[in-house]
Design a protein around this motif. Structure first.
Motif, mmCIF file in Angstrom:
data_model
loop_
_atom_site.group_PDB
_atom_site.id
_atom_site.type_symbol
_atom_site.label_atom_id
_atom_site.label_comp_id
_atom_site.label_asym_id
_atom_site.label_seq_id
_atom_site.Cartn_x
_atom_site.Cartn_y
_atom_site.Cartn_z
ATOM 1 N N MET A 1 0.839 -1.201 0.000
ATOM 2 C CA MET A 1 0.000 0.000 0.000
ATOM 3 C C MET A 1 0.882 1.263 0.000
ATOM 4 S SD MET A 1 -2.984 1.163 2.654
ATOM 5 C CE MET A 1 -3.971 -0.285 2.537
ATOM 6 N N LEU A 2 0.480 2.244 -0.782
ATOM 7 C CA LEU A 2 1.279 3.468 -0.843
ATOM 8 C C LEU A 2 1.089 4.310 0.420
ATOM 9 C CD1 LEU A 2 0.416 4.523 -4.519
ATOM 10 C CD2 LEU A 2 2.680 3.838 -3.687
ATOM 11 N N SER A 3 2.182 4.921 0.875
ATOM 12 C CA SER A 3 2.022 5.850 2.001
ATOM 13 C C SER A 3 2.901 7.077 1.785
ATOM 14 C CB SER A 3 2.357 5.162 3.325
ATOM 15 O OG SER A 3 3.647 4.620 3.254
ATOM 16 N N LEU A 4 2.481 8.172 2.402
ATOM 17 C CA LEU A 4 3.202 9.444 2.236
ATOM 18 C C LEU A 4 4.586 9.348 2.884
ATOM 19 C CD1 LEU A 4 0.159 11.737 3.044
ATOM 20 C CD2 LEU A 4 1.361 11.632 0.844
ATOM 21 N N PRO A 5 5.544 10.158 2.405
ATOM 22 C CA PRO A 5 6.879 10.138 3.027
ATOM 23 C C PRO A 5 6.780 10.484 4.519
ATOM 24 C CG PRO A 5 6.876 11.472 1.011
ATOM 25 C CD PRO A 5 5.445 11.109 1.295
ATOM 26 N N PRO A 6 7.692 9.939 5.343
ATOM 27 C CA PRO A 6 7.597 10.153 6.794
ATOM 28 C C PRO A 6 7.651 11.634 7.178
ATOM 29 C CG PRO A 6 9.680 9.065 6.162
ATOM 30 C CD PRO A 6 8.801 9.053 4.964
ATOM 31 N N TRP A 7 8.332 12.432 6.369
ATOM 32 C CA TRP A 7 8.493 13.850 6.698
ATOM 33 C C TRP A 7 7.368 14.722 6.103
ATOM 34 C CZ3 TRP A 7 8.821 14.955 1.616
ATOM 35 C CH2 TRP A 7 9.561 14.123 0.768
ATOM 36 N N TYR A 8 6.415 14.103 5.419
ATOM 37 C CA TYR A 8 5.481 14.883 4.606
ATOM 38 C C TYR A 8 4.632 15.879 5.414
ATOM 39 C CZ TYR A 8 1.979 16.271 1.318
ATOM 40 O OH TYR A 8 1.174 17.048 0.530
ATOM 41 N N GLN A 9 3.976 15.391 6.467
ATOM 42 C CA GLN A 9 3.041 16.277 7.180
ATOM 43 C C GLN A 9 3.772 17.452 7.837
ATOM 44 O OE1 GLN A 9 -0.191 14.383 9.252
ATOM 45 N NE2 GLN A 9 -0.472 16.127 10.627
ATOM 46 N N THR A 10 4.969 17.192 8.369
ATOM 47 C CA THR A 10 5.739 18.270 9.015
ATOM 48 C C THR A 10 6.075 19.356 7.990
ATOM 49 O OG1 THR A 10 6.767 16.486 10.233
ATOM 50 C CG2 THR A 10 7.761 18.648 10.504
ATOM 51 N N ILE A 11 6.478 18.927 6.793
ATOM 52 C CA ILE A 11 6.837 19.902 5.753
ATOM 53 C C ILE A 11 5.595 20.671 5.301
ATOM 54 C CG2 ILE A 11 7.575 20.079 3.332
ATOM 55 C CD1 ILE A 11 9.748 18.093 3.903
ATOM 56 N N LEU A 12 4.507 19.949 5.119
ATOM 57 C CA LEU A 12 3.257 20.584 4.695
ATOM 58 C C LEU A 12 2.855 21.674 5.692
ATOM 59 C CD1 LEU A 12 1.027 20.235 2.535
ATOM 60 C CD2 LEU A 12 -0.118 18.671 4.099
ATOM 61 N N GLU A 13 2.919 21.332 6.973
ATOM 62 C CA GLU A 13 2.496 22.278 8.001
ATOM 63 C C GLU A 13 3.446 23.470 8.071
ATOM 64 O OE1 GLU A 13 2.036 19.645 11.398
ATOM 65 O OE2 GLU A 13 -0.129 19.530 10.993
ATOM 66 N N SER A 14 4.735 23.208 7.875
ATOM 67 C CA SER A 14 5.695 24.295 7.922
ATOM 68 C C SER A 14 5.485 25.245 6.736
ATOM 69 C CB SER A 14 7.106 23.696 7.945
ATOM 70 O OG SER A 14 8.028 24.573 7.413
ATOM 71 N N VAL A 15 5.223 24.696 5.553
ATOM 72 C CA VAL A 15 5.024 25.538 4.363
ATOM 73 C C VAL A 15 3.706 26.310 4.477
ATOM 74 C CG1 VAL A 15 4.647 25.464 1.851
ATOM 75 C CG2 VAL A 15 6.470 24.100 2.878
ATOM 76 N N LEU A 16 2.683 25.668 4.991
ATOM 77 C CA LEU A 16 1.368 26.321 5.093
ATOM 78 C C LEU A 16 1.267 27.228 6.319
ATOM 79 C CD1 LEU A 16 -0.924 23.262 4.278
ATOM 80 C CD2 LEU A 16 -0.647 25.288 2.861
ATOM 81 N N GLY A 17 2.145 26.998 7.299
ATOM 82 C CA GLY A 17 2.097 27.788 8.541
ATOM 83 C C GLY A 17 0.867 27.453 9.365
#
Ligand SMILES: C[S@@+](CC[C@H](N)C(=O)[O-])C[C@H]1O[C@@H](n2cnc3c(N)ncnc32)[C@H](O)[C@@H]1O
Length: 383
Positions: A1-17
């Motif tokens: 099953m495909l899953s998002l990279p382990p760092w994905y949510q942290t980066i998303l939140e940092s970029v979106l603030g």
């Protein structure tokens, strides 16, 4: 099953603030996702110059939802390329046409990170919306400390349809993810001929990903036939270079569908926006100009097929549509004919690549006999 990279949510939140676990923030983003969804479905039959990602709110909504669901769509075509040794190079030059806020960069970085790449990802993003390109730069800055390869990013703000739009040369991979459906087919063909063909290196590939809607998928299949006619070779998903048989009947189209670990924030947005992304569905074409077809993936197999439908497990028999040199046909195995050699026929899933020998071509279908040999190549599972 495909899953998002382990760092994905942290980066998303940092970029979106913001925190994607904060229900008020998710509610606000969901409104933007609903608006985008309406635009995308309304636009299915009409092209528009509307720069929907010019608004920061809609850009954030795109990034949090559409980039998240789109980035993993790169994984299965890239997984098929992986065993060829394509990624064993000190530098990988990628050109992303219609990059959006950074979907392709996130997908490439996630894939390379999980496949032990240690070189330099030289990534060039092109979009006509500067806000998107600024987001790509931010994402690159956030990815760098999380991966063990070097990331270099260049941005070009331009309309890819302009006659003089040139993007350089020597790219190993050119991506066009969900962007050709915003451009008329004749223009896409001209862009491929005038700007993409000269940009791809002599060993490079073009990967076009499109939504799995009937119209956009059929447009991609017509584009695929146009590519083959002008000297491109399809590496995946097609196992034949002849005309696409899905275009023979108005009601057919061709798409992949992969299970994924849908994160909680996407589930919440799905609920709030009335959408559902339990599976990732998409159409794609991975092509090159140096004659590398599907056969290069499985040099020992003469007859390769792609599963292009779901599997129908019926009383006493299993049926599924496979596409290959002999066209797009229903294949059938009676339960009583199940043997060790064809056992896996009952576990084929959509878009599996199959090597099959010894089947019987009949008037209305193809029969898997007791002596038929069936092998599944599942590159995502690493087989
Ligand atoms: C649906 S988004 C896809 C974004 C990203 N590739 C993805 O798959 O999530 C299409 C992108 O193509 C860009 N685009 C559309 N037409 C364009 C054009 N003529 N020139 C440059 N960029 C364009 C849009 O600004 C938008 O970012």
């Amino acid at each position: 099953m495909l899953s998002l990279p382990p760092w994905y949510q942290t980066i998303l939140e940092s970029v979106l603030g913001l925190s994607v676990d904060d229900s008020r923030q998710v509610q606000r983003l969901s409104a933007g996702v609903s608006e985008l969804s309406k635009r995308f479905t309304q636009r299915e039959n009409e092209l528009s110059d509307d720069k929907y990602t010019a608004s920061e709110d809609l850009r954030s909504a795109y990034l949090v939802y559409y980039s998240t669901v789109n980035l993993l769509k790169l994984y299965s075509p890239l997984s098929e390329l992986f065993p060829t040794g394509f990624f064993k190079r000190p530098a990988l030059g990628v050109l992303d046409l219609g990059s959006g806020p950074g979907t392709g960069l996130l997908g490439m970085a996630g894939f390379l990170d999980s496949h032990g790449f240690r070189g330099t990802l030289e990534y060039t993003a092109v979009d006509h919306e500067l806000g998107n390109l600024r987001s790509v730069e931010k994402i690159a800055g956030n990815i760098k400390p999380n991966v063990e390869f070097t990331v270099e990013v260049e941005i070009h703000c331009c309309d890819v349809r302009l006659n003089d739009a040139q993007f350089g040369s020597g790219y190993d991979l050119v991506l066009a993810m969900n962007s050709f459906n915003e451009i008329a087919r004749e223009e896409s063909i001209r862009i491929i001929h005038d700007a993409i063909a000269p940009a791809v290196s002599s060993t490079g590939f073009l990967l076009i990903v499109e939504p799995a809607l009937r119209d956009t998928s059929r447009e991609l299949l017509r584009l695929r036939d146009g590519l083959v006619a002008s000297g491109w070779t399809i590496f995946s998903p097609c196992t034949r270079q002849g005309l696409c048989p899905a275009l023979e009947k108005e009601t057919d189209w061709c798409h992949s569908s992969k299970a994924w670990e849908r994160p909680a924030f996407i589930e919440r947005i799905d609920k709030a926006a009335g959408l559902i992304k339990e599976e990732l569905k998409y159409s794609y074409i991975l092509a090159n100009r140096h004659g590398v077809g599907a056969k290069h993936q499985c040099p020992d197999s003469d007859d390769l097929y792609r599963a292009v439908s779901e599997r129908f497990d019926e009383k006493g028999r299993t049926r599924i549509i496979l596409c290959g040199e002999i066209g797009r046909n229903f294949w059938m195995r009676n339960k009583r004919d199940k043997t060790a050699g064809n056992r896996v026929f009952g576990s084929i899933t959509r878009y599996d690549l199959l090597a099959i020998s010894g089947a019987e071509i009949r008037e209305h279908d193809v029969l898997v006999r007791p002596d038929t040999e069936v092998q599944i190549h599942d590159f995502l599972r690493g087989d």
